[in-house]
Design a protein around this motif. Structure first.
Motif, PDB file in Angstrom:
ATOM      1  N   UNK A   1      -0.585 -14.932  -6.833  1.00 56.82           N
ATOM      2  CA  UNK A   1       0.259 -13.808  -6.446  1.00 56.82           C
ATOM      3  C   UNK A   1      -0.028 -13.450  -4.995  1.00 56.82           C
ATOM      4  N   UNK A   2       1.022 -13.339  -4.200  1.00 60.86           N
ATOM      5  CA  UNK A   2       0.855 -12.982  -2.792  1.00 60.86           C
ATOM      6  C   UNK A   2       0.881 -11.466  -2.600  1.00 60.86           C
ATOM      7  N   UNK A   3       1.709 -10.790  -3.408  1.00 56.27           N
ATOM      8  CA  UNK A   3       1.886  -9.348  -3.255  1.00 56.27           C
ATOM      9  C   UNK A   3       2.454  -8.804  -4.557  1.00 56.27           C
ATOM     10  N   UNK A   4       2.190  -7.530  -4.832  1.00 60.57           N
ATOM     11  CA  UNK A   4       2.686  -6.924  -6.063  1.00 60.57           C
ATOM     12  C   UNK A   4       2.719  -5.407  -5.928  1.00 60.57           C
ATOM     13  N   UNK A   5       3.555  -4.783  -6.754  1.00 63.20           N
ATOM     14  CA  UNK A   5       3.609  -3.320  -6.781  1.00 63.20           C
ATOM     15  C   UNK A   5       2.447  -2.733  -7.568  1.00 63.20           C
ATOM     16  N   UNK A   6       1.681  -3.565  -8.235  1.00 62.51           N
ATOM     17  CA  UNK A   6       0.648  -3.089  -9.147  1.00 62.51           C
ATOM     18  C   UNK A   6      -0.720  -2.911  -8.507  1.00 62.51           C
ATOM     19  N   UNK A   7      -0.948  -3.559  -7.365  1.00 64.98           N
ATOM     20  CA  UNK A   7      -2.228  -3.415  -6.675  1.00 64.98           C
ATOM     21  C   UNK A   7      -2.098  -3.949  -5.262  1.00 64.98           C
ATOM     22  N   UNK A   8      -3.127  -3.706  -4.459  1.00 64.78           N
ATOM     23  CA  UNK A   8      -3.163  -4.209  -3.099  1.00 64.78           C
ATOM     24  C   UNK A   8      -4.484  -4.943  -2.864  1.00 64.78           C
ATOM     25  N   UNK A   9      -4.454  -5.909  -1.955  1.00 62.00           N
ATOM     26  CA  UNK A   9      -5.667  -6.603  -1.535  1.00 62.00           C
ATOM     27  C   UNK A   9      -5.904  -6.271  -0.067  1.00 62.00           C
ATOM     28  N   UNK A  10      -7.069  -5.716   0.220  1.00 64.59           N
ATOM     29  CA  UNK A  10      -7.423  -5.345   1.584  1.00 64.59           C
ATOM     30  C   UNK A  10      -8.841  -5.800   1.878  1.00 64.59           C
ATOM     31  N   UNK A  11      -9.000  -6.539   2.968  1.00 64.97           N
ATOM     32  CA  UNK A  11     -10.311  -7.059   3.370  1.00 64.97           C
ATOM     33  C   UNK A  11     -11.001  -7.792   2.229  1.00 64.97           C
ATOM     34  N   UNK A  12     -10.217  -8.575   1.517  1.00 64.57           N
ATOM     35  CA  UNK A  12     -10.759  -9.419   0.457  1.00 64.57           C
ATOM     36  C   UNK A  12     -11.043  -8.729  -0.854  1.00 64.57           C
ATOM     37  N   UNK A  13     -10.696  -7.434  -0.948  1.00 66.06           N
ATOM     38  CA  UNK A  13     -10.983  -6.687  -2.177  1.00 66.06           C
ATOM     39  C   UNK A  13      -9.716  -6.029  -2.713  1.00 66.06           C
ATOM     40  N   UNK A  14      -9.709  -5.782  -4.017  1.00 64.01           N
ATOM     41  CA  UNK A  14      -8.560  -5.149  -4.660  1.00 64.01           C
ATOM     42  C   UNK A  14      -8.621  -3.644  -4.461  1.00 64.01           C
ATOM     43  N   UNK A  15      -7.497  -3.078  -4.061  1.00 66.82           N
ATOM     44  CA  UNK A  15      -7.371  -1.633  -3.856  1.00 66.82           C
ATOM     45  C   UNK A  15      -6.161  -1.113  -4.646  1.00 66.82           C
ATOM     46  N   UNK A  16      -6.122   0.198  -4.873  1.00 66.77           N
ATOM     47  CA  UNK A  16      -4.973   0.855  -5.524  1.00 66.77           C
ATOM     48  C   UNK A  16      -4.528   0.074  -6.757  1.00 66.77           C
ATOM     49  N   UNK A  17      -5.446  -0.176  -7.643  1.00 69.02           N
ATOM     50  CA  UNK A  17      -5.177  -1.037  -8.794  1.00 69.02           C
ATOM     51  C   UNK A  17      -4.567  -0.257  -9.954  1.00 69.02           C
TER      52      UNK A  17
END
Length: 239
Positions: A147-163
């Motif tokens: 997955x490159x991008x999703x409304x369900x979470x974000x990836x920032x600086x190699x870590x999952x955010x806003x999950x």
């Protein structure tokens, strides 16, 4: 009529109101299984039993449960790059199952075939448009996909955010979750399907396995040695 079943699971709106009765909120749960080209969506509407019984009595017609289930089936659609993806209903052994005390779960499953390659898979949920609701979506991706991008979470600086993967969200944006997928590159594939958070591009540790670099060094050493020898031979011939 599809009504009386044991009660098992709940959504955040299952607590009672000031009058002691369950709140009239709907829980919308979506479970997406994304294969290399096939997609399955499992949609579960958690509906207050009181609401179902009152509407069944108001219609006065038999088979209200079946009619409600049919309307929920038609109210869920898959999209691929913004266009509706043709899908077919899949029979469910127990289409009306139990929820938390005072709720019934209406279960809908649909199957679709998407184009191979990169694209954005989305859901459009038009069920109960005028009723307060909670939304929870989880995704399982085939090991051949990332997955490159999703409304369900974000990836920032190699870590999952806003999950929000699998979590309840009281926001109408939860009606249209989406995930952009692509084929996994070399060293990014997995032998088995995995939940979305494990198949996101850009996570720390993503890429070729550690042993690959050791093998690469072992291959490069003799190549460098051979290049050096050939270079020395060419210089001797020029001299």
């Amino acid at each position: 009529m599809l009504l009386l079943v044991p009660l098992l699971q709940a959504h955040p709106g299952s607590s009672t109101g000031s009058d002691g009765a369950p709140r009239d909120t709907i829980g919308h749960r979506i479970e997406l299984t994304v294969g290399a080209t096939e997609v399955e969506i499992r949609y579960i509407a958690e509906v207050p039993e009181r609401r179902v019984l009152e509407e069944a009595r108001a219609t006065g017609a038999p088979g209200y449960g079946e009619k409600l289930l049919a309307s929920l089936t038609d109210g869920v659609a898959l999209t691929w790059d913004g266009a509706v993806l043709p899908s077919t209903p899949v029979p469910v052994a127990e289409p009306v199952a139990g929820g938390e005390k005072g709720f019934l779960d209406f279960v809908v499953v649909r199957h679709a075939v998407r184009a191979a390659g990169r694209g954005t898979l989305g859901v459009r949920n038009g069920n109960f448009p005028d009723v307060d609701g909670f939304f929870a979506t989880s995704v399982t991706l085939d090991g051949s996909l990332l997955a490159e991008e999703t409304s369900l979470l974000k990836v920032k600086q190699g870590r999952i955010r806003d999950n929000w993967h699998g979590a309840w969200l009281k926001d109408e944006s939860g009606r249209e979750p989406w995930v952009r997928v692509r084929p996994a590159g070399w060293g990014q594939s997995s032998p088995t399907p995995a939940p979305l958070p494990q198949r996101m591009a850009g996570l720390e540790g993503e890429g070729p396995p550690p042993w690959f670099f050791g093998v690469l060094v072992l291959l490069l050493v003799p190549i460098a040695w051979l290049g050096r020898k050939l270079g020395q031979r060419a210089r001797r011939l020029r001299e």
